[in-house]
Design a protein around this motif. Structure first.
Motif, PDB file in Angstrom:
ATOM      1  N   GLY A 284      45.187  52.549  63.807  1.00  0.00           N
ATOM      2  CA  GLY A 284      43.519  52.791  63.368  1.00  0.00           C
ATOM      3  C   GLY A 284      43.383  51.839  62.229  1.00  0.00           C
ATOM      4  N   LYS A 285      42.113  52.311  61.731  1.00  0.00           N
ATOM      5  CA  LYS A 285      41.498  51.466  60.693  1.00  0.00           C
ATOM      6  C   LYS A 285      41.911  52.197  59.273  1.00  0.00           C
ATOM      7  CE  LYS A 285      37.072  50.696  62.835  1.00  0.00           C
ATOM      8  NZ  LYS A 285      35.455  50.947  62.892  1.00  0.00           N
ATOM      9  N   PRO A 286      42.328  50.986  58.273  1.00  0.00           N
ATOM     10  CA  PRO A 286      42.986  51.362  56.963  1.00  0.00           C
ATOM     11  C   PRO A 286      42.196  52.471  56.507  1.00  0.00           C
ATOM     12  CG  PRO A 286      43.094  49.017  57.380  1.00  0.00           C
ATOM     13  CD  PRO A 286      42.347  49.765  58.755  1.00  0.00           C
ATOM     14  N   ALA A 287      40.851  52.296  56.211  1.00  0.00           N
ATOM     15  CA  ALA A 287      40.110  53.028  55.661  1.00  0.00           C
ATOM     16  C   ALA A 287      40.251  54.572  55.954  1.00  0.00           C
ATOM     17  CB  ALA A 287      38.683  52.802  55.479  1.00  0.00           C
ATOM     18  N   TYR A 288      40.352  54.886  57.270  1.00  0.00           N
ATOM     19  CA  TYR A 288      40.585  56.226  57.947  1.00  0.00           C
ATOM     20  C   TYR A 288      41.950  56.665  57.723  1.00  0.00           C
ATOM     21  CZ  TYR A 288      40.814  60.077  61.305  1.00  0.00           C
ATOM     22  OH  TYR A 288      41.205  61.247  61.845  1.00  0.00           O
ATOM     23  N   ASN A 289      42.948  56.075  57.597  1.00  0.00           N
ATOM     24  CA  ASN A 289      44.332  56.377  57.391  1.00  0.00           C
ATOM     25  C   ASN A 289      44.436  56.700  55.896  1.00  0.00           C
ATOM     26  OD1 ASN A 289      45.417  56.125  59.860  1.00  0.00           O
ATOM     27  ND2 ASN A 289      45.802  53.718  59.661  1.00  0.00           N
ATOM     28  N   MET A 290      43.642  55.949  55.005  1.00  0.00           N
ATOM     29  CA  MET A 290      43.686  56.262  53.480  1.00  0.00           C
ATOM     30  C   MET A 290      43.044  57.663  53.230  1.00  0.00           C
ATOM     31  SD  MET A 290      44.615  55.270  50.572  1.00  0.00           S
ATOM     32  CE  MET A 290      44.573  53.465  50.685  1.00  0.00           C
ATOM     33  N   ALA A 291      41.922  57.932  54.058  1.00  0.00           N
ATOM     34  CA  ALA A 291      41.445  59.376  53.885  1.00  0.00           C
ATOM     35  C   ALA A 291      42.483  60.436  54.579  1.00  0.00           C
ATOM     36  CB  ALA A 291      40.159  59.470  54.542  1.00  0.00           C
ATOM     37  N   LEU A 292      42.891  60.176  55.647  1.00  0.00           N
ATOM     38  CA  LEU A 292      43.911  60.889  56.234  1.00  0.00           C
ATOM     39  C   LEU A 292      45.110  61.454  55.415  1.00  0.00           C
ATOM     40  CD1 LEU A 292      45.113  62.779  58.550  1.00  0.00           C
ATOM     41  CD2 LEU A 292      46.103  60.497  59.634  1.00  0.00           C
ATOM     42  N   SER A 293      45.523  60.202  54.800  1.00  0.00           N
ATOM     43  CA  SER A 293      46.965  60.636  53.907  1.00  0.00           C
ATOM     44  C   SER A 293      46.472  61.338  52.735  1.00  0.00           C
ATOM     45  CB  SER A 293      47.460  59.249  53.278  1.00  0.00           C
ATOM     46  OG  SER A 293      46.493  58.617  52.598  1.00  0.00           O
ATOM     47  N   GLN A 294      45.068  61.326  52.112  1.00  0.00           N
ATOM     48  CA  GLN A 294      44.635  61.925  51.031  1.00  0.00           C
ATOM     49  C   GLN A 294      44.727  63.345  51.368  1.00  0.00           C
ATOM     50  OE1 GLN A 294      44.008  60.965  47.560  1.00  0.00           O
ATOM     51  NE2 GLN A 294      44.168  63.333  47.699  1.00  0.00           N
ATOM     52  N   ARG A 295      44.016  63.689  52.788  1.00  0.00           N
ATOM     53  CA  ARG A 295      43.975  65.052  53.006  1.00  0.00           C
ATOM     54  C   ARG A 295      45.274  65.795  53.473  1.00  0.00           C
ATOM     55  NH1 ARG A 295      40.054  62.702  56.592  1.00  0.00           N
ATOM     56  NH2 ARG A 295      41.623  62.899  58.539  1.00  0.00           N
TER      57      ARG A 295
END
Length: 355
Positions: A284-295
């Motif tokens: 998927g998209k890096p920005a989405y993955n960054m937010a997912l890792s933060q959650r």
């Protein structure tokens, strides 16, 4: 100006006084005591006064007077003076009589009988005038309290311009007695030495109680020279790893036991902090993955805080997205490994060295 025969007699007497009294009191004996004196004086006015009608043409003469003073310390004394003067007239007529009064400050020179003197005086002989005087004198004690003194002064006019001289001889008496030195106490017999005290070792660590700085050391501990336990310092570490389902930030129940162990470690070492690092797989998209890792990191941090009572300030939740993969590759196995959180805490532990 010329001196009359009385002045010459005074000058002739001065050398003889140096042979009087070989055992004079010391300066320490004389300090803090009152003294009084009487004197005879040979007085020589300024030659201008003999030619001045304003001064009633006064010429050489004599005087008699007394002093009262106080010896402040070994060097300094202060005195008040009064003298009655009887001076001749340079012209035919009666003698001129008057008074001289004032105060002096005296400085005694070390252990010598010599002193210097300076002061201010007021005259009524001839006419009223004031003068400053400076002179030198010497005391020659014939008894502990009684001295013969001689003194010469020059009087310099203040309110009027003149320069007179005077020579005195007299007797001075020091009131009271010298302070007595305290008697030297008789030497006391030396006491027998006390027996050396027996020094124990209450905690049985091998260091006597007079040198032991750590009481009640455990008997199993090895101690240093002052009786304190010797410690070694080791590092301890705990790691937390948890996996997540694809596109999920829900903490799986099977990882709660590991999170609890991390919480207990943090409670044991209250000076430590932990960073919960969240990661994502490269799908998927890096920005989405960054937010997912933060959650994901926030979810684990919340468990530590809400369920196990760890202070929020000690827990830092950071999402790294796909920037720090654990496994390389673009396959299902690599993606599963990279969907994770990690936490690492290291602390130092002091442990006593046993005997």
């Amino acid at each position: 100006m010329k001196l009359n025969t009385s002045a010459l007699a005074v000058l002739a007497a001065l050398p003889l006084m140096s042979f009087v009294a070989s055992a004079a009191p010391t300066a320490e004996d004389l300090q803090d005591r009152v003294f009084g004196s009487v004197f005879y004086e040979v007085y020589s006015p300024d030659s201008d006064k003999a030619r001045s009608a304003e001064w009633q043409n006064v010429d050489n003469g004599n005087g008699r007077g007394l002093n009262i003073g106080y010896r402040i310390n070994k060097e300094w004394a202060i005195r008040a003076e009064f003298a009655r003067q009887d001076l001749d007239k340079a012209t035919v007529g009666y003698d001129v009589k008057g008074n001289r009064a004032g105060v002096d400050l005296m400085y005694h020179i070390d252990s010598l009988p010599v002193y210097v003197v300076g002061g201010v005086k007021n005259f009524t002989t001839g006419r009223s005038a004031s003068a400053a005087n400076v002179g030198i004198g010497a005391n020659f004690f014939v008894l502990d309290n009684l001295a013969i003194f001689a003194e010469a002064n020059r009087y310099q006019g203040i309110s009027q311009s003149f320069a007179d001289t005077g020579l005195k001889v007299g007797l001075s008496y020091v009131f009271g007695s010298a302070p007595q030195a305290a008697p030297t106490p008789a030497p006391q017999p030396e006491a027998a030495p006390a027996p050396a005290p027996v020094i124990g070792d209450a905690d049985q660590d091998g260091v006597t109680d007079d040198k032991d700085q750590c009481a009640n050391t455990p008997i199993t501990d090895k101690v240093d020279t002052v009786g304190c336990s010797i410690f070694t310092e080791t590092s301890v570490r705990i790691d937390l790893n948890a996996q997540f389902d694809n596109d999920s930030s829900v903490v799986k129940p099977e990882y709660h036991a590991d999170i609890e162990k991390l919480a207990n470690f943090l409670k044991r070492f209250p000076n430590t902090d932990v960073e919960i690092a969240g990661h994502a797989s490269n799908v998927g998209k890096p920005a989405y993955n960054m937010a997912l890792s933060q959650r994901r990191s926030d979810a684990v941090a919340d468990v530590l805080v809400t369920q196990y009572g760890i202070d929020r300030s000690r827990v830092k939740a950071v999402g790294y997205g796909v920037t720090k993969p654990r496994a390389a590759g673009n396959n299902a196995a690599a993606h599963a490994v990279n969907r994770r959180i990690e936490g690492h805490v290291t602390a130092s532990v002091k442990e006593a060295v046993t005997r």
